[in-house]
Scaffold this motif. Sequence first.
Motif, PDB file in Angstrom:
ATOM      1  N   GLY A 191       0.973  -1.282  -0.089  1.00  0.00           N
ATOM      2  CA  GLY A 191      -0.130  -0.109  -0.059  1.00  0.00           C
ATOM      3  C   GLY A 191       0.840   1.237  -0.111  1.00  0.00           C
ATOM      4  O   GLY A 191       0.455   2.358   0.098  1.00  0.00           O
ATOM      5  N   GLY A 192       2.226   1.044  -0.099  1.00  0.00           N
ATOM      6  CA  GLY A 192       3.095   2.263   0.062  1.00  0.00           C
ATOM      7  C   GLY A 192       2.852   3.384  -1.038  1.00  0.00           C
ATOM      8  O   GLY A 192       3.332   4.342  -0.913  1.00  0.00           O
ATOM      9  N   ASN A 193       2.153   2.980  -2.169  1.00  0.00           N
ATOM     10  CA  ASN A 193       1.747   4.272  -3.076  1.00  0.00           C
ATOM     11  C   ASN A 193       0.754   4.800  -2.454  1.00  0.00           C
ATOM     12  O   ASN A 193       0.676   6.235  -3.059  1.00  0.00           O
ATOM     13  CB  ASN A 193       1.053   3.575  -4.413  1.00  0.00           C
ATOM     14  N   PHE A 194      -0.055   4.782  -1.354  1.00  0.00           N
ATOM     15  CA  PHE A 194      -0.911   5.547  -0.817  1.00  0.00           C
ATOM     16  C   PHE A 194      -0.454   6.088   0.725  1.00  0.00           C
ATOM     17  O   PHE A 194      -0.474   7.055   1.323  1.00  0.00           O
ATOM     18  CB  PHE A 194      -2.204   5.040  -0.782  1.00  0.00           C
ATOM     19  N   TRP A 195       0.056   5.053   1.113  1.00  0.00           N
ATOM     20  CA  TRP A 195       0.333   5.222   2.852  1.00  0.00           C
ATOM     21  C   TRP A 195       1.333   4.157   3.384  1.00  0.00           C
ATOM     22  O   TRP A 195       1.173   2.975   3.241  1.00  0.00           O
ATOM     23  CB  TRP A 195      -0.827   5.311   3.607  1.00  0.00           C
ATOM     24  N   ARG A 196       2.154   4.635   4.239  1.00  0.00           N
ATOM     25  CA  ARG A 196       3.042   3.869   4.814  1.00  0.00           C
ATOM     26  C   ARG A 196       2.980   4.100   6.490  1.00  0.00           C
ATOM     27  O   ARG A 196       3.170   5.232   6.848  1.00  0.00           O
ATOM     28  CB  ARG A 196       4.424   3.827   4.433  1.00  0.00           C
ATOM     29  N   GLY A 197       2.657   3.115   7.267  1.00  0.00           N
ATOM     30  CA  GLY A 197       2.548   3.411   8.837  1.00  0.00           C
ATOM     31  C   GLY A 197       3.819   3.733   9.410  1.00  0.00           C
ATOM     32  O   GLY A 197       4.980   3.801   8.718  1.00  0.00           O
ATOM     33  N   VAL A 198       3.669   4.356  10.627  1.00  0.00           N
ATOM     34  CA  VAL A 198       4.850   4.814  11.422  1.00  0.00           C
ATOM     35  C   VAL A 198       4.890   3.771  12.333  1.00  0.00           C
ATOM     36  O   VAL A 198       4.037   3.350  12.939  1.00  0.00           O
ATOM     37  CB  VAL A 198       4.860   6.251  12.000  1.00  0.00           C
ATOM     38  N   LYS A 199       6.032   3.260  12.656  1.00  0.00           N
ATOM     39  CA  LYS A 199       5.940   2.041  13.767  1.00  0.00           C
ATOM     40  C   LYS A 199       5.992   2.717  15.352  1.00  0.00           C
ATOM     41  O   LYS A 199       7.144   2.507  15.985  1.00  0.00           O
ATOM     42  CB  LYS A 199       7.522   1.270  13.331  1.00  0.00           C
TER      43      LYS A 199
ATOM     44  N   ARG B 102      -2.573   2.700  14.595  1.00  0.00           N
ATOM     45  CA  ARG B 102      -3.645   3.397  13.656  1.00  0.00           C
ATOM     46  C   ARG B 102      -3.045   3.676  12.626  1.00  0.00           C
ATOM     47  O   ARG B 102      -3.858   3.773  11.361  1.00  0.00           O
ATOM     48  CB  ARG B 102      -4.113   4.603  14.478  1.00  0.00           C
ATOM     49  N   MET B 103      -1.774   4.555  12.298  1.00  0.00           N
ATOM     50  CA  MET B 103      -1.287   4.755  11.230  1.00  0.00           C
ATOM     51  C   MET B 103      -1.244   3.383  10.108  1.00  0.00           C
ATOM     52  O   MET B 103      -1.154   3.344   8.960  1.00  0.00           O
ATOM     53  CB  MET B 103       0.264   5.291  11.077  1.00  0.00           C
ATOM     54  N   ASP B 104      -0.692   2.323  10.693  1.00  0.00           N
ATOM     55  CA  ASP B 104      -0.536   1.085  10.240  1.00  0.00           C
ATOM     56  C   ASP B 104      -2.078   0.516   9.767  1.00  0.00           C
ATOM     57  O   ASP B 104      -2.187  -0.044   8.653  1.00  0.00           O
ATOM     58  CB  ASP B 104      -0.064  -0.265  11.243  1.00  0.00           C
ATOM     59  N   HIS B 105      -3.117   0.636  10.405  1.00  0.00           N
ATOM     60  CA  HIS B 105      -4.414   0.424   9.992  1.00  0.00           C
ATOM     61  C   HIS B 105      -4.626   1.286   8.673  1.00  0.00           C
ATOM     62  O   HIS B 105      -5.377   0.575   7.628  1.00  0.00           O
ATOM     63  CB  HIS B 105      -5.462   0.898  10.851  1.00  0.00           C
ATOM     64  N   MET B 106      -4.405   2.368   8.817  1.00  0.00           N
ATOM     65  CA  MET B 106      -4.512   3.261   7.520  1.00  0.00           C
ATOM     66  C   MET B 106      -3.778   2.604   6.151  1.00  0.00           C
ATOM     67  O   MET B 106      -4.077   2.471   5.108  1.00  0.00           O
ATOM     68  CB  MET B 106      -3.780   4.736   7.719  1.00  0.00           C
TER      69      MET B 106
ATOM     70  N   THR C  35      -0.997  -8.914   6.848  1.00  0.00           N
ATOM     71  CA  THR C  35      -1.318  -9.851   7.865  1.00  0.00           C
ATOM     72  C   THR C  35      -2.423  -9.761   8.729  1.00  0.00           C
ATOM     73  O   THR C  35      -2.901 -10.525   9.522  1.00  0.00           O
ATOM     74  CB  THR C  35      -0.209 -10.120   8.985  1.00  0.00           C
ATOM     75  N   GLY C  36      -2.922  -8.384   8.709  1.00  0.00           N
ATOM     76  CA  GLY C  36      -4.259  -7.955   9.276  1.00  0.00           C
ATOM     77  C   GLY C  36      -3.670  -7.177  10.748  1.00  0.00           C
ATOM     78  O   GLY C  36      -4.476  -6.879  11.879  1.00  0.00           O
ATOM     79  N   ASN C  37      -2.295  -7.113  10.972  1.00  0.00           N
ATOM     80  CA  ASN C  37      -1.797  -6.895  12.446  1.00  0.00           C
ATOM     81  C   ASN C  37      -0.922  -5.628  12.076  1.00  0.00           C
ATOM     82  O   ASN C  37      -0.041  -5.437  11.294  1.00  0.00           O
ATOM     83  CB  ASN C  37      -0.722  -7.919  12.847  1.00  0.00           C
ATOM     84  N   PRO C  38      -1.082  -4.596  12.726  1.00  0.00           N
ATOM     85  CA  PRO C  38      -0.131  -3.376  12.674  1.00  0.00           C
ATOM     86  C   PRO C  38       1.217  -3.902  13.140  1.00  0.00           C
ATOM     87  O   PRO C  38       1.342  -4.900  13.717  1.00  0.00           O
ATOM     88  CB  PRO C  38      -0.765  -2.596  13.806  1.00  0.00           C
TER      89      PRO C  38
END
Length: 153
Positions: A60-68, A73-77, A136-139
Amino acid sequence: MGRYSPLEVRYKRVILKLSGEALAGQQGNGINYDVVLEICKNIKTAVQTLGVQMGIVVGGGNFWRGVKNGEGRMDHMGMLATVINALALADALESLDVPVRVQTAITMEQFAEPYIRNRAVRHMEKDRVVIFGCGTGNPFFSTDTAAALRAAE
Ligand code: UDP
């Protein structure tokens, strides 16, 4: 030099990992539908000409990458971003007459089937491409981990 010609099938069932950025083409973000269509034409050849069963884990990196950090929540995005890509791929494959199902590791049944391993295998046995959304469904994980996990499964 390998022992295999380019059109010889080495693996009967494969997991293809597509990063989000692969779908963006030169523009670097979002979806370039022409690029998606080109990728899908190759997938069609693998599935319908060579007879390979295929599952696809998409990033999904073309739209959003989470912050660890934080709540995840960022990972949910980020996981939602993978679903946008999964749906784009499904649409393009269907336009090429390739049967396809989308399964998501986080349930969103109005869009996609929930991830069920046996069901995914069954789809592939019937020559349907299965696209796995939500990683994986997990942040705190990435879709590379998801690709390794689905391949092992
Ligand atoms: N993500 C997540 N769990 C997963 C897979 C993905 O939380 O199991 C989130 C994470 O924030 C990640 C984003 O989704 O940054 C997009 O996935 P990834 O970075 O793997 O995409 P790619 O680099 O392949 O485009």
